[in-house]
Design a protein around this motif. Structure first.
Motif, PDB file in Angstrom:
ATOM      1  N   ARG A 112       0.863  -1.193   0.000  1.00  0.00           N
ATOM      2  CA  ARG A 112       0.000   0.000   0.000  1.00  0.00           C
ATOM      3  C   ARG A 112       0.892   1.233   0.000  1.00  0.00           C
ATOM      4  O   ARG A 112       1.834   1.299   0.805  1.00  0.00           O
ATOM      5  CB  ARG A 112      -0.913   0.038   1.240  1.00  0.00           C
ATOM      6  CG  ARG A 112      -1.938  -1.069   1.247  1.00  0.00           C
ATOM      7  CD  ARG A 112      -2.889  -0.968   2.436  1.00  0.00           C
ATOM      8  NE  ARG A 112      -3.646  -2.207   2.583  1.00  0.00           N
ATOM      9  CZ  ARG A 112      -4.445  -2.479   3.600  1.00  0.00           C
ATOM     10  NH1 ARG A 112      -4.634  -1.599   4.559  1.00  0.00           N
ATOM     11  NH2 ARG A 112      -5.090  -3.630   3.650  1.00  0.00           N
ATOM     12  N   GLU A 114       1.433   4.169   1.353  1.00  0.00           N
ATOM     13  CA  GLU A 114       0.966   4.923   2.524  1.00  0.00           C
ATOM     14  C   GLU A 114       2.057   5.830   3.048  1.00  0.00           C
ATOM     15  O   GLU A 114       3.240   5.612   2.776  1.00  0.00           O
ATOM     16  CB  GLU A 114       0.597   3.943   3.642  1.00  0.00           C
ATOM     17  CG  GLU A 114      -0.625   3.109   3.333  1.00  0.00           C
ATOM     18  CD  GLU A 114      -1.321   2.645   4.600  1.00  0.00           C
ATOM     19  OE1 GLU A 114      -1.992   3.474   5.228  1.00  0.00           O
ATOM     20  OE2 GLU A 114      -1.184   1.462   4.953  1.00  0.00           O
ATOM     21  N   GLY A 119       5.391   1.215  12.307  1.00  0.00           N
ATOM     22  CA  GLY A 119       4.277   0.270  12.178  1.00  0.00           C
ATOM     23  C   GLY A 119       3.447   0.449  10.924  1.00  0.00           C
ATOM     24  O   GLY A 119       2.487  -0.274  10.709  1.00  0.00           O
ATOM     25  N   TYR A 121       3.989   0.624   6.880  1.00  0.00           N
ATOM     26  CA  TYR A 121       4.971   0.464   5.809  1.00  0.00           C
ATOM     27  C   TYR A 121       4.266   0.338   4.467  1.00  0.00           C
ATOM     28  O   TYR A 121       3.054   0.186   4.399  1.00  0.00           O
ATOM     29  CB  TYR A 121       5.830  -0.784   6.073  1.00  0.00           C
ATOM     30  CG  TYR A 121       6.351  -0.824   7.486  1.00  0.00           C
ATOM     31  CD1 TYR A 121       7.323   0.079   7.904  1.00  0.00           C
ATOM     32  CD2 TYR A 121       5.822  -1.713   8.421  1.00  0.00           C
ATOM     33  CE1 TYR A 121       7.779   0.075   9.216  1.00  0.00           C
ATOM     34  CE2 TYR A 121       6.278  -1.727   9.735  1.00  0.00           C
ATOM     35  CZ  TYR A 121       7.247  -0.827  10.126  1.00  0.00           C
ATOM     36  OH  TYR A 121       7.681  -0.828  11.426  1.00  0.00           O
ATOM     37  N   GLN A 126       0.761  -9.934   6.347  1.00  0.00           N
ATOM     38  CA  GLN A 126      -0.426 -10.304   7.133  1.00  0.00           C
ATOM     39  C   GLN A 126      -0.560 -11.819   7.229  1.00  0.00           C
ATOM     40  O   GLN A 126      -0.209 -12.537   6.300  1.00  0.00           O
ATOM     41  CB  GLN A 126      -1.703  -9.800   6.447  1.00  0.00           C
ATOM     42  CG  GLN A 126      -2.055  -8.366   6.727  1.00  0.00           C
ATOM     43  CD  GLN A 126      -3.401  -7.979   6.099  1.00  0.00           C
ATOM     44  OE1 GLN A 126      -4.127  -8.815   5.576  1.00  0.00           O
ATOM     45  NE2 GLN A 126      -3.714  -6.701   6.160  1.00  0.00           N
ATOM     46  N   ARG A 258     -14.927  -0.699   9.622  1.00  0.00           N
ATOM     47  CA  ARG A 258     -13.864  -1.262   8.799  1.00  0.00           C
ATOM     48  C   ARG A 258     -13.698  -0.464   7.502  1.00  0.00           C
ATOM     49  O   ARG A 258     -14.644   0.065   6.947  1.00  0.00           O
ATOM     50  CB  ARG A 258     -14.078  -2.741   8.452  1.00  0.00           C
ATOM     51  CG  ARG A 258     -14.375  -3.622   9.632  1.00  0.00           C
ATOM     52  CD  ARG A 258     -13.149  -4.031  10.399  1.00  0.00           C
ATOM     53  NE  ARG A 258     -12.228  -4.819   9.600  1.00  0.00           N
ATOM     54  CZ  ARG A 258     -10.920  -4.558   9.486  1.00  0.00           C
ATOM     55  NH1 ARG A 258     -10.391  -3.541  10.098  1.00  0.00           N
ATOM     56  NH2 ARG A 258     -10.158  -5.324   8.764  1.00  0.00           N
ATOM     57  N   LEU A 260     -12.797  -1.385   4.469  1.00  0.00           N
ATOM     58  CA  LEU A 260     -13.002  -1.995   3.163  1.00  0.00           C
ATOM     59  C   LEU A 260     -14.501  -2.223   2.950  1.00  0.00           C
ATOM     60  O   LEU A 260     -15.211  -2.544   3.882  1.00  0.00           O
ATOM     61  CB  LEU A 260     -12.225  -3.321   3.070  1.00  0.00           C
ATOM     62  CG  LEU A 260     -10.807  -3.282   3.666  1.00  0.00           C
ATOM     63  CD1 LEU A 260     -10.159  -4.665   3.640  1.00  0.00           C
ATOM     64  CD2 LEU A 260      -9.916  -2.289   2.926  1.00  0.00           C
ATOM     65  N   ALA A 278      -4.027  -0.271  14.962  1.00  0.00           N
ATOM     66  CA  ALA A 278      -4.743  -1.541  14.826  1.00  0.00           C
ATOM     67  C   ALA A 278      -3.726  -2.627  14.513  1.00  0.00           C
ATOM     68  O   ALA A 278      -2.786  -2.404  13.757  1.00  0.00           O
ATOM     69  CB  ALA A 278      -5.761  -1.442  13.699  1.00  0.00           C
ATOM     70  N   ILE A 279      -3.903  -3.795  15.125  1.00  0.00           N
ATOM     71  CA  ILE A 279      -3.000  -4.899  14.763  1.00  0.00           C
ATOM     72  C   ILE A 279      -3.720  -5.941  13.904  1.00  0.00           C
ATOM     73  O   ILE A 279      -3.089  -6.803  13.326  1.00  0.00           O
ATOM     74  CB  ILE A 279      -2.335  -5.573  15.992  1.00  0.00           C
ATOM     75  CG1 ILE A 279      -3.344  -5.857  17.103  1.00  0.00           C
ATOM     76  CG2 ILE A 279      -1.201  -4.728  16.517  1.00  0.00           C
ATOM     77  CD1 ILE A 279      -2.728  -6.545  18.307  1.00  0.00           C
ATOM     78  N   GLY A 280      -5.015  -5.820  13.827  1.00  0.00           N
ATOM     79  CA  GLY A 280      -5.724  -6.762  12.960  1.00  0.00           C
ATOM     80  C   GLY A 280      -7.197  -6.439  12.926  1.00  0.00           C
ATOM     81  O   GLY A 280      -7.680  -5.593  13.684  1.00  0.00           O
ATOM     82  N   GLY A 281      -7.881  -7.121  12.040  1.00  0.00           N
ATOM     83  CA  GLY A 281      -9.312  -6.883  11.979  1.00  0.00           C
ATOM     84  C   GLY A 281      -9.953  -7.869  11.040  1.00  0.00           C
ATOM     85  O   GLY A 281      -9.266  -8.557  10.271  1.00  0.00           O
ATOM     86  N   GLY A 303      -7.597 -10.468   9.058  1.00  0.00           N
ATOM     87  CA  GLY A 303      -6.189 -10.298   8.706  1.00  0.00           C
ATOM     88  C   GLY A 303      -5.455  -9.680   9.887  1.00  0.00           C
ATOM     89  O   GLY A 303      -5.956  -8.728  10.506  1.00  0.00           O
ATOM     90  N   GLY A 305      -1.906  -7.896  11.104  1.00  0.00           N
ATOM     91  CA  GLY A 305      -0.700  -7.246  10.581  1.00  0.00           C
ATOM     92  C   GLY A 305       0.532  -7.736  11.333  1.00  0.00           C
ATOM     93  O   GLY A 305       0.719  -7.434  12.511  1.00  0.00           O
ATOM     94  N   ARG A 308       3.297  -5.262  12.894  1.00  0.00           N
ATOM     95  CA  ARG A 308       2.922  -4.630  14.170  1.00  0.00           C
ATOM     96  C   ARG A 308       3.000  -5.635  15.318  1.00  0.00           C
ATOM     97  O   ARG A 308       3.416  -5.304  16.419  1.00  0.00           O
ATOM     98  CB  ARG A 308       1.525  -4.022  14.051  1.00  0.00           C
ATOM     99  CG  ARG A 308       1.540  -2.890  13.033  1.00  0.00           C
ATOM    100  CD  ARG A 308       0.204  -2.220  12.851  1.00  0.00           C
ATOM    101  NE  ARG A 308       0.308  -1.263  11.752  1.00  0.00           N
ATOM    102  CZ  ARG A 308      -0.696  -0.576  11.247  1.00  0.00           C
ATOM    103  NH1 ARG A 308      -1.906  -0.745  11.759  1.00  0.00           N
ATOM    104  NH2 ARG A 308      -0.506   0.269  10.260  1.00  0.00           N
TER     105      ARG A 308
HETATM  106  P1  AMP Z   1      -6.740  -3.884   6.932  1.00  0.00           P
HETATM  107  O1  AMP Z   1      -6.691  -4.824   5.758  1.00  0.00           O
HETATM  108  O2  AMP Z   1      -6.559  -2.454   6.528  1.00  0.00           O
HETATM  109  O3  AMP Z   1      -7.887  -4.117   7.834  1.00  0.00           O
HETATM  110  O4  AMP Z   1      -5.442  -4.222   7.777  1.00  0.00           O
HETATM  111  C1  AMP Z   1      -5.333  -5.351   8.599  1.00  0.00           C
HETATM  112  C2  AMP Z   1      -4.103  -5.204   9.418  1.00  0.00           C
HETATM  113  O5  AMP Z   1      -2.963  -5.138   8.572  1.00  0.00           O
HETATM  114  C3  AMP Z   1      -4.037  -3.921  10.219  1.00  0.00           C
HETATM  115  O6  AMP Z   1      -4.702  -4.052  11.427  1.00  0.00           O
HETATM  116  C4  AMP Z   1      -2.555  -3.733  10.392  1.00  0.00           C
HETATM  117  O7  AMP Z   1      -2.074  -4.479  11.477  1.00  0.00           O
HETATM  118  C5  AMP Z   1      -1.992  -4.289   9.121  1.00  0.00           C
HETATM  119  N1  AMP Z   1      -1.654  -3.188   8.201  1.00  0.00           N
HETATM  120  C6  AMP Z   1      -2.473  -2.523   7.364  1.00  0.00           C
HETATM  121  N2  AMP Z   1      -1.804  -1.592   6.668  1.00  0.00           N
HETATM  122  C7  AMP Z   1      -0.518  -1.655   7.085  1.00  0.00           C
HETATM  123  C8  AMP Z   1       0.696  -0.951   6.747  1.00  0.00           C
HETATM  124  N3  AMP Z   1       0.711   0.003   5.825  1.00  0.00           N
HETATM  125  N4  AMP Z   1       1.839  -1.280   7.414  1.00  0.00           N
HETATM  126  C9  AMP Z   1       1.844  -2.257   8.340  1.00  0.00           C
HETATM  127  N5  AMP Z   1       0.751  -2.954   8.682  1.00  0.00           N
HETATM  128  C10 AMP Z   1      -0.421  -2.664   8.075  1.00  0.00           C
END
Ligand code: AMP
Length: 414
Positions: A112, A114, A119, A121, A126, A258, A260, A278-281, A303, A305, A308
């Motif tokens: 991504r 970003e 934490g 990147y 994942q 969320r 997405l 967030a560490i996951g969701g 998923g 992360g 983290r």
């Molecule tokens: P998401 O798919 O956005 O719900 O992300 C799920 C998990 O992936 C998040 O909770 C983070 O722990 C991790 N994550 C998402 N984006 C990043 C990123 N750019 N760098 C590191 N970890 C990420």
């Protein structure tokens, strides 16, 4: 000119890799215990998979994708998440005719574009699980149990918060969105530009806007959790009651929607106070398979992360440091050749063995053995070679003794 790594990417090595290996080992053990099937899908996919799957209006698709035209003129995207890829594979490979429900797990890198911070990147990893084919709350619960079990198992119990919500099904959501829009409408002009866009395209996402003035306006907004249909309410209550029974700590957070687009029903996030991230969701996504061209198939997934998670395990470094069982300290060719057979046999029997590869002096080898944390050093000097003996030095207490130079004698003494 020195070539350096790209912004937002990381090299993982030495002590850090030990933490990653520890986490990955636990993931494999968990996957085995829950009978999850591993799936590996490509790192790049057709861009359309994500715009249709994840949602055109999400930040991930709108702002963060690594998209390019390949030499054949196709629009390609490096996967920003893995659910869409797994769903593509589910449809393409006809998994629905295999077994149902079917449970998959994956681990891999995502991309991504970003803004970087600790934490966050541009390349990150994942661990995720996707379960296809069950409408029951038991599938939601299973995904929550797996993800919380994973965090507990690697030593993070008490260091994360599980927040849970339900964003309802198509039926309850439609009614709710009308309510929400009527609530927001009189204040829309004072909200941030993103929320103005979300109002039309994805009003639910207004709820997790972090801008203060928007939060103030939304303080008394109707919440979807208070507007669920009976089925959604039932599933939510069953999951909550089960979490209580299982002693899995959670908090209800009515604002979680969320990022997405594909979610419906129960959604949740794991956050770390220490990281403030967030560490996951995860959550339920009953329409994604159909939206991507498959048969209507209920599904849930999460998923985590891993970057983290690894940051939270930083203090395990010392504990996970590896030791070498025996370092063979030899400074002449005859001894080197003589030792190779024994070394091979020790390695075949699971011992971790090191020897000099660069013609180091005696002193330099001893220093090296200390640095790589060898538990024992075997010294094979000229006299010892003649007598088929060797000196075994215990590196922890410095004691030494002479033993016969053969596999059995060495194994008996270490
Ligand atoms: P998401 O798919 O956005 O719900 O992300 C799920 C998990 O992936 C998040 O909770 C983070 O722990 C991790 N994550 C998402 N984006 C990043 C990123 N750019 N760098 C590191 N970890 C990420």
């Amino acid at each position: 000119m020195k070539v350096t790594k790209q912004k937002g990417t990381r090299d993982i090595y030495l002590d850090d890799i030990k933490i990653w290996q520890f986490v990955e080992r636990n993931i494999r053990e968990i996957a085995n215990a829950y009978n999850l099937n591993e799936i590996r899908t490509p790192v790049f996919e057709a861009t359309e998979l994500f715009s249709r799957g994840v949602g055109e209006e999400t930040d991930v698709v709108n702002k963060e994708m690594y998209t390019f035209l390949d030499k054949g003129g196709r629009s390609i995207t490096l996967r920003p998440e893995l659910t869409a890829g797994v769903v593509r594979s589910y449809i393409e490979n006809g998994f629905d005719s295999y077994i149902s429900p079917i449970k998959f797990w994956y681990m891999g890198n995502m991309y991504r574009y970003e803004k970087m911070q600790k934490g966050r990147y541009r390349e990150f990893s994942q661990f995720g699980v996707e379960i296809f084919g069950s409408k029951s709350y038991k599938a939601d619960l299973e995904a929550i149990i797996i993800s919380s079990n994973f965090l507990d198992r690697i030593g993070l119990r008490g260091k994360y918060t599980l927040s849970i919500n339900s964003i309802g099904c198509k039926k309850c959501r439609e009614e709710y969105i009308n309510k929400l829009k009527s609530y927001i409408k009189p204040n829309l002009s004072s909200m941030c530009d993103d929320c103005k866009k979300r109002y039309d395209k994805n009003p639910l996402r207004v709820l997790d806007c972090k801008v203060e003035k928007c939060q103030e306006i939304l303080k008394d907004a109707p919440m979807i959790l208070d507007n669920l249909c009976d089925d959604c309410k039932n599933s939510f209550n069953k999951v909550i009651n089960s979490l209580e029974k299982l002693n899995i700590n959670y908090k209800i957070d009515k604002k979680i929607v969320r990022g997405l687009d594909y979610y419906n029903g129960i959604v949740y996030e794991y956050t770390s106070d220490d990281l403030g991230l967030a560490i996951g969701g995860g959550g339920r996504y009953d329409t994604l398979v159909e939206n991507l061209g498959g048969a209507s198939t209920p599904a849930v997934g999460f998923g985590m992360g891993l970057n983290r998670v690894v940051l939270l395990l930083e203090d395990m470094k010392e504990k996970l440091k590896s030791y070498v069982d025996v370092y063979f300290l030899i400074t002449n060719d005859e001894g080197y050749i003589k030792s190779l057979d024994v070394i091979k046999k020790l390695r075949e029997n699971g011992y971790k063995i090191e020897q000099d590869l660069s013609e180091k002096s005696f002193r330099a080898q001893l220093k090296y053995a200390d640095k790589i944390k060898a538990r024992y050093v075997i010294i094979l000097g000229e006299d010892e070679i003649k007598n088929n003996k060797c000196i075994l030095r215990n590196m922890e207490n410095g004691s030494q003794k002479e033993i016969c130079f053969n596999f059995d004698e060495i194994v008996d003494n270490i």
